[in-house]
Enzyme design. Sequence first.
Site, PDB file in Angstrom:
ATOM      1  N   VAL A 136      13.884 -33.554 -45.540  1.00  0.00           N
ATOM      2  CA  VAL A 136      12.944 -32.523 -45.960  1.00  0.00           C
ATOM      3  C   VAL A 136      13.690 -31.208 -46.237  1.00  0.00           C
ATOM      4  O   VAL A 136      13.460 -30.546 -47.251  1.00  0.00           O
ATOM      5  CB  VAL A 136      11.857 -32.399 -44.859  1.00  0.00           C
ATOM      6  N   GLN A 191      11.953 -32.312 -37.546  1.00  0.00           N
ATOM      7  CA  GLN A 191      13.384 -31.999 -37.700  1.00  0.00           C
ATOM      8  C   GLN A 191      14.035 -32.861 -38.788  1.00  0.00           C
ATOM      9  O   GLN A 191      15.216 -33.204 -38.701  1.00  0.00           O
ATOM     10  CB  GLN A 191      14.113 -32.181 -36.361  1.00  0.00           C
ATOM     11  N   SER A 192      13.297 -33.178 -39.829  1.00  0.00           N
ATOM     12  CA  SER A 192      13.837 -34.016 -40.899  1.00  0.00           C
ATOM     13  C   SER A 192      14.932 -33.306 -41.684  1.00  0.00           C
ATOM     14  O   SER A 192      14.747 -32.195 -42.187  1.00  0.00           O
ATOM     15  CB  SER A 192      12.704 -34.393 -41.857  1.00  0.00           C
ATOM     16  N   ASN A 193      16.066 -33.988 -41.817  1.00  0.00           N
ATOM     17  CA  ASN A 193      17.152 -33.478 -42.661  1.00  0.00           C
ATOM     18  C   ASN A 193      16.832 -33.695 -44.134  1.00  0.00           C
ATOM     19  O   ASN A 193      17.233 -32.907 -44.989  1.00  0.00           O
ATOM     20  CB  ASN A 193      18.457 -34.203 -42.327  1.00  0.00           C
ATOM     21  N   GLY A 245       9.717 -36.028 -40.415  1.00  0.00           N
ATOM     22  CA  GLY A 245       9.459 -35.486 -39.083  1.00  0.00           C
ATOM     23  C   GLY A 245       9.757 -33.990 -39.062  1.00  0.00           C
ATOM     24  O   GLY A 245      10.317 -33.440 -40.018  1.00  0.00           O
TER      25      GLY A 245
END
Length: 336
Positions: free
Chosen positions: A79, A75-77, A73
């Site tokens: 990624v 706000q993916s951590n 997403g």
Amino acid sequence: MALSQIPRIPLAHLPTPLEYLPRLSEELGGPRILVKRDDCTGLALGGNKTRKLEFLIAEAQAQGADTIVTIGGVQSNHVRQTAAAAARVGLSCHLVLARAVPWDDPAYEVSGNVQLDHLLGAQVHLLPEGTDRDGALRRIARALRTNGRSPYVIPSGGSNAIGAMGYAACAVELEEQARAAGETIDYLIHATGSGGTQAGLIAGLHGADSQIQVLGIDITAAADEIAGKVRTIARDTSQALAQAKRPPRDALQVISGYAGSAYGMPTEQMRSAVRMAARLEGLILDPVYTGKAMAGLIDLVRQGRFSETETIVFLHTGGMPGLFAYNEYFRDETGA
Ligand SMILES: *Cc1c(COP(=O)(O)O)cnc(C)c1O
């Protein structure tokens, strides 16, 4: 294969601290509460994905990859930590970001994790709403191959048997740490999303003959689906570790009821849990994962799920950059 024989590169600051939370324990008046600080894994603001990436990036290097591709997403951590790991070992990195959360804070698409993705030098592909995610991931990997690159594709959350090795290793680390500190841990509680963390913990604790029970708090509002993923990855991980027996059925516990309406959508319980951890312990949680998991922990304690003689460990899986994408939601009564 034994865990120690599986290729791994050092990316995380380990062991992460195991700390007692005296003021939270006292406030809730139930079991003894400790926190395992995987928010302190050290790579680009830390978090649980760094342990998985120690194994995933090692496999990418073994396969001769020159480019890492992953998806998440906005706000993916996962990624963000992948972009940092790629930078750290000198691989190029493509990130496929999906708009998964209908959240219109002005900070959401520019601050927090996505700001760091750009800073870390990754190539960001923001998918238009409604795009088939897996299709987009395959298309981008194919285009890279056509251009002569060798991509290594990491699934969402780094959740497969390779990534889960990071949490099988964490289980062993926690057991050793508890023994050295003279702590007997009854429960380990954490946010479960794409399943790799919980699966790795279950397999690792099973392999260590541990008595610790893992409680995964669903943060996706699709607990049954998550439980299925955890079951599959735990089985694959156990098999890859050549364990004589697979983890028993009752080792899998996914608890629903704390996710709110959907992944990433804030809840009042989450906000009060985030405030409580901050104000009692100076501990910063995030709105998407650890805040909802802590809301679950607080509620379970209040329901009397644990006795006063038991010890529970909250696994802090990181995610704090996400807090800054929910700036408006955390504006206080006082306007601060
Ligand atoms: C990804 C993530 C989780 C969930 O871990 P999974 O292995 O995907 O289940 C929990 N907390 C944070 C902060 C995360 O980024």
